[in-house]
Design an enzyme around this catalytic site. Structure first.
Site: not given
Ligand code: NAD
Length: 225
Positions: A18, A58, A147, A184
Site C-alpha cells: 500500500i 526504521d 492487530y 504481505s
Molecule cells: P506490509 O505491512 O507488508 O509492509 C509494508 C512495508 O513495511 C514493507 O516494505 C516493510 O519493509 C516495511 N517495514 C516493516 N518493518 C518496518 C520498520 N521497522 N520500519 C520501516 N518500515 C518497515 O504492507 P501492506 O500489506 O501493504 O500493508 C501496509 C499497511 O496497511 C500496514 O500497516 C497494514 O497493517 C495496513 N493494512 C493492510 C491490509 C492488507 O490486507 N494488506 C489491510 C488493512 C490495513
C-alpha cells in the site's frame, strides 16, 4: 498540473504494498515524495520514478526518526503506513508478539508524528494520515487480537490529534482498509497450514468477492490530502 504540485509528502513503509502504491500515486500527481522504509533494496526501486526520493528508516528507532526529521526542511503530508499482522487470539499472542505489534503498528506513529508535528505547526499547515484497518474498533475479526487492538489505537491516536490540532491548521485522518492484495497478504496466506483454504476463507469475507487493490487504497489516501 497535478493535484499535489508543490506538496512535500513523507511516507513510511513505502517499499512495498500500500505504501509503495501511495508513493507512486502521489508522485504521479506532482508531489515531491520522500519514501522511507527499512528495506533498502526494495526502496531503491522507487528512485527511478520522477518526483520520488528515498530514505532508509526504521520507524521503531526514535533516534533515526529524529535525525531524519532534522534533515527535512518542509513537509505537507505525513503518511504512516507501517504494520504487522499477527494471527491469533489473545491466547496465541505471546508477550513478544504483543510488544512487536504495538511497537510497529502504533508506537512508530507516535514517534513519527511527534518528530514532524512541530514543523507542521510552525508552517500552520499539515496533514497527517495514518494507516489503520477495518480490523480495529470498526469490525469484529477473528484471530486478529493484537492487530485489531493496535489498529483501534491508531484510530484513537488519529482522533486525538485531530481534536488537539485542527485549530492550528493540522488535519489528521486515518484509512481503514479491508483485505488488500499485497505481498504481505500473499505471504500470510502461504504461511497458513492450508493456503488454499486460507485464500478461500479470506475471499469469503469480502462482500465484493475480491480483495481491495493497493491502487484502491492509494486513491483513498489521495482523497484524504
Ligand atoms: P506490509 O505491512 O507488508 O509492509 C509494508 C512495508 O513495511 C514493507 O516494505 C516493510 O519493509 C516495511 N517495514 C516493516 N518493518 C518496518 C520498520 N521497522 N520500519 C520501516 N518500515 C518497515 O504492507 P501492506 O500489506 O501493504 O500493508 C501496509 C499497511 O496497511 C500496514 O500497516 C497494514 O497493517 C495496513 N493494512 C493492510 C491490509 C492488507 O490486507 N494488506 C489491510 C488493512 C490495513
Amino acid at each position: 498540473m497535478g493535484r499535489l504540485d508543490s506538496k512535500v509528502i513523507i511516507l513510511t513503509a513505502a517499499a512495498e504494498g500500500i505504501g509503495q502504491a501511495a508513493a507512486l500515486a502521489f508522485a504521479r500527481e506532482g508531489a515531491k515524495v520522500i519514501a522511507t522504509d527499512i528495506n533498502e533494496s526494495k526502496l531503491q526501486e522507487l528512485e527511478k520514478y520522477p518526483g520520488i526520493q528515498t530514505h532508509v528508516l526504521d520507524v521503531t528507532k526514535e533516534k533515526q526518526i529524529d535525525e531524519f526529521a532534522n534533515e527535512v526542511e518542509r513537509l505537507d503530508v505525513l503518511l504512516c503506513a507501517s504494520g504487522f499482522v499477527h494471527h491469533g487470539t489473545i491466547l496465541d499472542c505471546e508477550e513478544k508478539d504483543w510488544d512487536f505489534t504495538m511497537n510497529l503498528n502504533v508506537h512508530s506513529m507516535h514517534l513519527m508524528i511527534k518528530a514532524f508535528l512541530p514543523q507542521m505547526l510552525a508552517q500552520k499547515s499539515g496533514n497527517s494520515i495514518n494507516m489503520s484497518s477495518k480490523a480495529s474498533s470498526i469490525n469484529l475479526v477473528v484471530n486478529r487480537c493484537v492487530y485489531s487492538t493496535s489498529r483501534a489505537a491508531v484510530i484513537g491516536l488519529t482522533k486525538s490529534l485531530a481534536a488537539d490540532f485542527i485549530q492550528q491548521g493540522i488535519r489528521c485522518n486515518c484509512v481503514c482498509p479491508g483485505t488488500v492484495d499485497t505481498p504481505s497478504l500473499q505471504d500470510r496466506i502461504q504461511a497458513r497450514p492450508n493456503p488454499e483454504e486460507a485464500l478461500s476463507d479470506f475471499l469469503k469475507r469480502q462482500k465484493t468477492g475480491r480483495f481491495a487493490t493497493v491502487e484502491d487504497v492509494a486513491q483513498l489516501c489521495l482523497f484524504g490530502i
